[in-house]
Motif scaffolding. Structure first.
Motif, short mmCIF file in Angstrom:
data_model
loop_
_atom_site.label_atom_id
_atom_site.label_comp_id
_atom_site.label_asym_id
_atom_site.label_seq_id
_atom_site.Cartn_x
_atom_site.Cartn_y
_atom_site.Cartn_z
N ASN A 67 29.87 78.52 88.39
CA ASN A 67 28.62 79.01 88.97
C ASN A 67 28.13 77.97 89.97
OD1 ASN A 67 26.08 79.96 89.63
ND2 ASN A 67 25.59 80.61 87.54
N VAL A 68 28.49 78.14 91.23
CA VAL A 68 28.25 77.09 92.22
C VAL A 68 26.77 76.94 92.57
CG1 VAL A 68 30.57 77.27 93.19
CG2 VAL A 68 28.73 78.66 94.16
N LEU A 69 25.97 77.95 92.31
CA LEU A 69 24.54 77.86 92.63
C LEU A 69 23.81 76.91 91.69
CD1 LEU A 69 23.64 81.56 93.51
CD2 LEU A 69 24.45 79.73 95.01
N GLN A 70 24.46 76.54 90.60
CA GLN A 70 23.85 75.62 89.64
C GLN A 70 24.28 74.17 89.85
OE1 GLN A 70 24.66 77.21 85.72
NE2 GLN A 70 23.15 78.84 85.94
N LEU A 71 25.19 73.93 90.78
CA LEU A 71 25.69 72.58 91.01
C LEU A 71 24.73 71.78 91.88
CD1 LEU A 71 29.48 73.31 91.71
CD2 LEU A 71 28.45 72.50 89.57
N LYS A 72 24.53 70.52 91.54
CA LYS A 72 23.77 69.60 92.38
C LYS A 72 24.59 69.27 93.62
CE LYS A 72 20.40 69.23 89.37
NZ LYS A 72 19.07 69.83 89.63
N ASP A 73 23.94 68.69 94.62
CA ASP A 73 24.57 68.47 95.92
C ASP A 73 25.89 67.71 95.82
OD1 ASP A 73 22.56 69.82 97.15
OD2 ASP A 73 21.52 68.05 97.92
N LYS A 74 25.91 66.60 95.07
CA LYS A 74 27.12 65.78 94.99
C LYS A 74 28.25 66.53 94.30
CE LYS A 74 28.63 61.10 93.80
NZ LYS A 74 28.20 59.78 93.24
N ALA A 75 27.93 67.21 93.22
CA ALA A 75 28.94 67.99 92.50
C ALA A 75 29.43 69.16 93.35
CB ALA A 75 28.37 68.49 91.18
N LEU A 76 28.52 69.77 94.11
CA LEU A 76 28.90 70.88 94.97
C LEU A 76 29.83 70.41 96.09
CD1 LEU A 76 28.61 73.87 95.68
CD2 LEU A 76 26.58 73.27 97.02
N SER A 77 29.53 69.26 96.67
CA SER A 77 30.39 68.71 97.73
C SER A 77 31.79 68.43 97.20
CB SER A 77 29.78 67.42 98.29
OG SER A 77 28.56 67.69 98.95
N LYS A 78 31.86 67.88 95.99
CA LYS A 78 33.17 67.60 95.38
C LYS A 78 33.93 68.90 95.11
CE LYS A 78 35.41 65.18 91.55
NZ LYS A 78 35.20 64.37 90.31
N PHE A 79 33.22 69.90 94.57
CA PHE A 79 33.85 71.20 94.30
C PHE A 79 34.38 71.81 95.59
CE2 PHE A 79 33.69 75.80 94.16
CZ PHE A 79 34.35 76.09 92.98
N ARG A 80 33.57 71.76 96.64
CA ARG A 80 33.97 72.33 97.93
C ARG A 80 35.21 71.62 98.49
NH1 ARG A 80 29.84 70.69 100.86
NH2 ARG A 80 28.50 72.38 100.11
N ASN A 81 35.20 70.32 98.42
CA ASN A 81 36.31 69.53 98.97
C ASN A 81 37.63 69.83 98.25
OD1 ASN A 81 37.69 66.43 98.61
ND2 ASN A 81 37.35 67.20 100.67
N LEU A 82 37.58 70.03 96.95
CA LEU A 82 38.80 70.19 96.16
C LEU A 82 39.26 71.64 96.03
CD1 LEU A 82 38.14 67.65 93.27
CD2 LEU A 82 39.64 67.37 95.26
N ASN A 83 38.34 72.59 96.20
CA ASN A 83 38.69 73.99 95.90
C ASN A 83 38.67 74.93 97.09
OD1 ASN A 83 38.76 74.20 92.72
ND2 ASN A 83 37.01 72.89 93.22
N LEU A 84 38.01 74.52 98.18
CA LEU A 84 37.84 75.42 99.31
C LEU A 84 38.38 74.78 100.59
CD1 LEU A 84 34.13 76.46 98.60
CD2 LEU A 84 36.23 77.43 97.63
N GLY A 85 38.99 75.61 101.43
CA GLY A 85 39.44 75.16 102.74
C GLY A 85 38.77 76.00 103.82
#
Length: 220
Positions: A67-85
């Motif tokens: 649930n990406v809407l619940q992630l804080k900025d730092k965690a969201l940036s890490k998720f984006r970097n590793l999972n999305l292109g």
């Protein structure tokens, strides 16, 4: 893979997205089409976590079960970097770096091993027919070559999902057709999911599913 519920977006009093519901399966290639101003790019940016939806009690966005809407900025940036292109119309390569260096950047941001990253970047560039261009800078590459470097950069962290916004909009016909075929080849080889905003009707019709946006909603 992607489960979006009641995605709304306001810019002051202007409502751009009016409650989009969307479910995209793993390995699916989905095209999004519609007139300018229909909300395509806004939706893509929200799905890609580059922008946030306007919050309502029923809005949710799950990507790969997170649930990406619940992630804080730092965690969201890490998720984006590793999972999305991401692939954009204008490749957005850094002009001072070579093709190889540009491809490596997302992996270096993720603190991956330098030697292994460079090996993987080289492999990707060779796969994309650019093995002889690894040490060339963007201004030494054609438009089609620059866009393939951008594709390699999007793939370097082996993301589950690739988001593309008018990826062939700045290419000649042959380069555009080659890029379109490349997406299907990549899906077949690596199993990635693609969500692509495009004005190219031929390409849109090639997708597993074509979504038509009209006035902030998906009409089909």
């Amino acid at each position: 893979m992607i489960e979006a519920v009641n995605i709304q977006k306001y810019y002051d009093d202007l409502q751009v997205l009016k409650g989009v519901d969307l479910h995209i399966k793993k390995g699916e290639i989905v095209s999004i089409v519609g007139a300018s101003g229909a909300g395509k790019t806004t939706l893509l940016q929200i799905l890609g976590t580059l922008d946030a939806p306007s919050t309502t009690p029923t809005t949710s966005l799950k990507i790969n079960g997170e649930n990406v809407l619940q992630l804080k900025d730092k965690a969201l940036s890490k998720f984006r970097n590793l999972n999305l292109g991401f692939i954009f119309q204008f490749h957005q390569l850094l002009p001072e770096f070579t093709a190889l260096e540009n491809v490596c950047i997302p992996a270096f941001i993720a603190h991956k091993n330098k030697s292994e990253t460079e090996q993987e970047a080289t492999r990707l560039l060779e796969y994309l027919g650019l093995g002889h261009r690894t040490h060339h800078k963007p201004n030494e590459l054609s438009g089609g070559e620059q866009q393939r470097v951008a594709v390699a950069r999007a793939l370097i962290n082996k993301p589950a999902i690739i988001f593309a916004d008018e990826p062939s909009g700045n290419l000649d016909t042959v380069s555009a057709e080659n890029l379109h075929q490349l997406f299907f080849d990549l899906r077949d080889e690596f199993g990635q999911t693609f969500v692509i905003v495009t004005h190219n009707e031929d390409f849109a019709n090639m997708a597993d599913r074509k979504l038509v946006m009209v006035d902030g909603l998906i009409s089909n």
